[in-house]
Design a protein around this motif. Structure first.
Motif, PDB file in Angstrom:
ATOM      1  N   MET A  28      -0.314  19.004  60.618  1.00 26.29           N
ATOM      2  CA  MET A  28      -0.555  19.137  59.175  1.00 26.29           C
ATOM      3  C   MET A  28       0.736  19.553  58.471  1.00 26.29           C
ATOM      4  O   MET A  28       1.452  20.433  58.940  1.00 26.29           O
ATOM      5  CB  MET A  28      -1.643  20.173  58.913  1.00 26.29           C
ATOM      6  N   SER A  29       1.036  18.929  57.353  1.00 27.34           N
ATOM      7  CA  SER A  29       2.263  19.219  56.629  1.00 27.34           C
ATOM      8  C   SER A  29       2.134  20.496  55.820  1.00 27.34           C
ATOM      9  O   SER A  29       1.059  20.826  55.311  1.00 27.34           O
ATOM     10  CB  SER A  29       2.612  18.058  55.691  1.00 27.34           C
ATOM     11  N   ALA A  30       3.253  21.218  55.692  1.00 29.42           N
ATOM     12  CA  ALA A  30       3.276  22.462  54.924  1.00 29.42           C
ATOM     13  C   ALA A  30       4.647  22.632  54.304  1.00 29.42           C
ATOM     14  O   ALA A  30       5.643  22.072  54.773  1.00 29.42           O
ATOM     15  CB  ALA A  30       2.950  23.652  55.825  1.00 29.42           C
ATOM     16  N   VAL A  31       4.695  23.422  53.243  1.00 31.53           N
ATOM     17  CA  VAL A  31       5.963  23.822  52.635  1.00 31.53           C
ATOM     18  C   VAL A  31       6.339  25.161  53.254  1.00 31.53           C
ATOM     19  O   VAL A  31       5.535  26.103  53.254  1.00 31.53           O
ATOM     20  CB  VAL A  31       5.835  23.946  51.109  1.00 31.53           C
ATOM     21  N   ARG A  32       7.545  25.253  53.788  1.00 31.83           N
ATOM     22  CA  ARG A  32       7.985  26.485  54.446  1.00 31.83           C
ATOM     23  C   ARG A  32       8.574  27.437  53.421  1.00 31.83           C
ATOM     24  O   ARG A  32       9.674  27.249  52.923  1.00 31.83           O
ATOM     25  CB  ARG A  32       8.995  26.161  55.541  1.00 31.83           C
ATOM     26  N   THR A  33       7.841  28.485  53.101  1.00 35.06           N
ATOM     27  CA  THR A  33       8.318  29.494  52.166  1.00 35.06           C
ATOM     28  C   THR A  33       8.882  30.686  52.941  1.00 35.06           C
ATOM     29  O   THR A  33       8.765  30.768  54.170  1.00 35.06           O
ATOM     30  CB  THR A  33       7.196  29.991  51.237  1.00 35.06           C
ATOM     31  N   VAL A  34       9.461  31.633  52.225  1.00 37.27           N
ATOM     32  CA  VAL A  34      10.052  32.804  52.881  1.00 37.27           C
ATOM     33  C   VAL A  34       8.990  33.738  53.461  1.00 37.27           C
ATOM     34  O   VAL A  34       9.318  34.635  54.244  1.00 37.27           O
ATOM     35  CB  VAL A  34      10.975  33.576  51.920  1.00 37.27           C
ATOM     36  N   LEU A  35       7.726  33.523  53.090  1.00 39.82           N
ATOM     37  CA  LEU A  35       6.631  34.315  53.646  1.00 39.82           C
ATOM     38  C   LEU A  35       5.812  33.521  54.652  1.00 39.82           C
ATOM     39  O   LEU A  35       4.773  33.997  55.117  1.00 39.82           O
ATOM     40  CB  LEU A  35       5.719  34.828  52.524  1.00 39.82           C
ATOM     41  N   GLY A  36       6.268  32.310  54.970  1.00 35.33           N
ATOM     42  CA  GLY A  36       5.545  31.487  55.925  1.00 35.33           C
ATOM     43  C   GLY A  36       5.165  30.143  55.342  1.00 35.33           C
ATOM     44  O   GLY A  36       5.429  29.847  54.171  1.00 35.33           O
ATOM     45  N   ASP A  37       4.535  29.324  56.164  1.00 34.94           N
ATOM     46  CA  ASP A  37       4.160  27.979  55.746  1.00 34.94           C
ATOM     47  C   ASP A  37       2.950  28.021  54.823  1.00 34.94           C
ATOM     48  O   ASP A  37       1.969  28.725  55.083  1.00 34.94           O
ATOM     49  CB  ASP A  37       3.866  27.111  56.961  1.00 34.94           C
ATOM     50  N   VAL A  38       3.021  27.226  53.747  1.00 34.85           N
ATOM     51  CA  VAL A  38       1.992  27.214  52.712  1.00 34.85           C
ATOM     52  C   VAL A  38       1.533  25.784  52.481  1.00 34.85           C
ATOM     53  O   VAL A  38       2.346  24.851  52.449  1.00 34.85           O
ATOM     54  CB  VAL A  38       2.543  27.810  51.391  1.00 34.85           C
ATOM     55  N   SER A  39       0.250  25.605  52.321  1.00 35.60           N
ATOM     56  CA  SER A  39      -0.283  24.293  51.992  1.00 35.60           C
ATOM     57  C   SER A  39       0.249  23.846  50.641  1.00 35.60           C
ATOM     58  O   SER A  39       0.312  24.653  49.698  1.00 35.60           O
ATOM     59  CB  SER A  39      -1.812  24.341  51.942  1.00 35.60           C
ATOM     60  N   PRO A  40       0.656  22.579  50.503  1.00 34.21           N
ATOM     61  CA  PRO A  40       1.207  22.107  49.224  1.00 34.21           C
ATOM     62  C   PRO A  40       0.294  22.382  48.036  1.00 34.21           C
ATOM     63  O   PRO A  40       0.769  22.683  46.941  1.00 34.21           O
ATOM     64  CB  PRO A  40       1.388  20.610  49.448  1.00 34.21           C
TER      65      PRO A  40
END
Length: 302
Positions: free
Chosen positions: A1-13
């Motif tokens: 599953m694709s995710a956006v990698r933020t500084v707090l962890g991977d987040v669903s788009p």
């Protein structure tokens, strides 16, 4: 599953909210002496002001060696409630001293991959994109070196490559190298600063490749072309490329921050958004600020 990698962890788009696709919380370069973005207090105030305008996420394009302050990004994100994405990558050679560049020779792709998968320095914060830069209407040896390393890191991780186009130029050259010679899929490339060179022929040409087009400079330093941006966005939308457009504020100097009297991050939502709504409608602007960024930066991390 694709995710956006933020500084707090991977987040669903779909959980990002309204996005600033290109900005800087921290940034410092010898090309802009005395205008460095170093203040933690000012960064917090800027994110808070963006949040108050309805902002939900900011992609920081500050690359290696230009004062990212990666360890400060997670607490800023928690305190303000704004998702933050950090970058690896390398800017133009003029932003670095020769010693810094010499230390990266032969291992640039390795550094990019490590910052994407393990973390930036000792911060533990993993980058979510690779930022590189072209030159004015051409690609010099430094740009080709950094883009080869970016492509290698992309193939190893899947991370999106975001490209600073100098004054909006050399977009076809960038795509020829990254997507032609180096095998990067166009939909994994974001071309930045196209607003600075409002050439409809070039815009249409690069859009047809399948890459993302960022109009990301409504700051004090770049306002001279702002009045042309709505027409450029409308032309691309009318041609069927509305799903490939991104918007950002690109605050690169202290004077450009809203907390220091400039437009800053809030300007994107307070002034640019309603102007674009007049040009292309609220529905499309809403998608540009939410859905498009999720697709552009979300990857199945590996």
């Amino acid at each position: 599953m694709s995710a956006v990698r933020t500084v707090l962890g991977d987040v669903s788009p779909g959980d990002l909210g309204v996005c600033d696709a290109h900005d800087h919380l921290f940034f410092g370069t010898p090309r802009l002496p005395g205008q460095e973005l170093r203040s933690l207090t000012a960064a917090r105030a800027e994110l808070t002001a963006f949040r108050e305008q309805g902002g939900g996420a900011v992609v920081q394009w500050t690359p290696y060696g230009l004062g990212r302050r990666a360890a400060d990004l997670p607490p800023l994100s928690r305190e303000t409630g704004v998702h933050v994405v950090a970058a690896t990558g390398l800017h133009q050679a003029v932003h670095y001293d020769e010693g810094t560049l010499a230390r990266l020779r032969g291992r640039l792709a390795e550094v990019f991959v490590a910052e994407l998968t393990e973390g930036i320095g000792t911060s533990g914060v993993r980058a979510g994109l690779i930022k590189v830069a072209g030159g004015f209407h051409a690609l010099d040896a430094h740009a080709r070196w950094t883009m080869r390393a970016a492509a290698e890191a992309h193939h190893a991780t899947g991370a999106t490559i975001a490209v600073h186009l100098e004054l909006g130029t050399a977009a076809p050259d960038v795509l020829d190298l990254l997507c032609g010679d180096l095998g990067v899929e166009p939909h994994r490339v974001v071309l930045g600063h196209l607003n600075r060179s409002p050439d409809p022929v070039v815009h249409r040409h690069v859009a047809e490749s399948g890459c993302y087009l960022a109009f990301d400079g409504p700051s004090r330093a770049h306002h001279a072309t702002d009045w042309r941006m709505p027409d450029a966005v409308r032309a691309l939308a009318d041609a069927g490329f509305g799903d490939r457009l991104l918007l950002g504020a690109d605050t690169t100097t202290a004077a450009a921050r809203s907390v220091d009297g400039g437009p800053g991050m809030p300007h994107l939502l307070r002034r640019v958004r309603p102007r674009l709504v007049d040009a292309v409608g609220e529905e499309l602007v809403g998608r540009i600020l939410t859905e498009n960024l999720g697709r552009a930066f979300a990857v199945p991390w590996r």
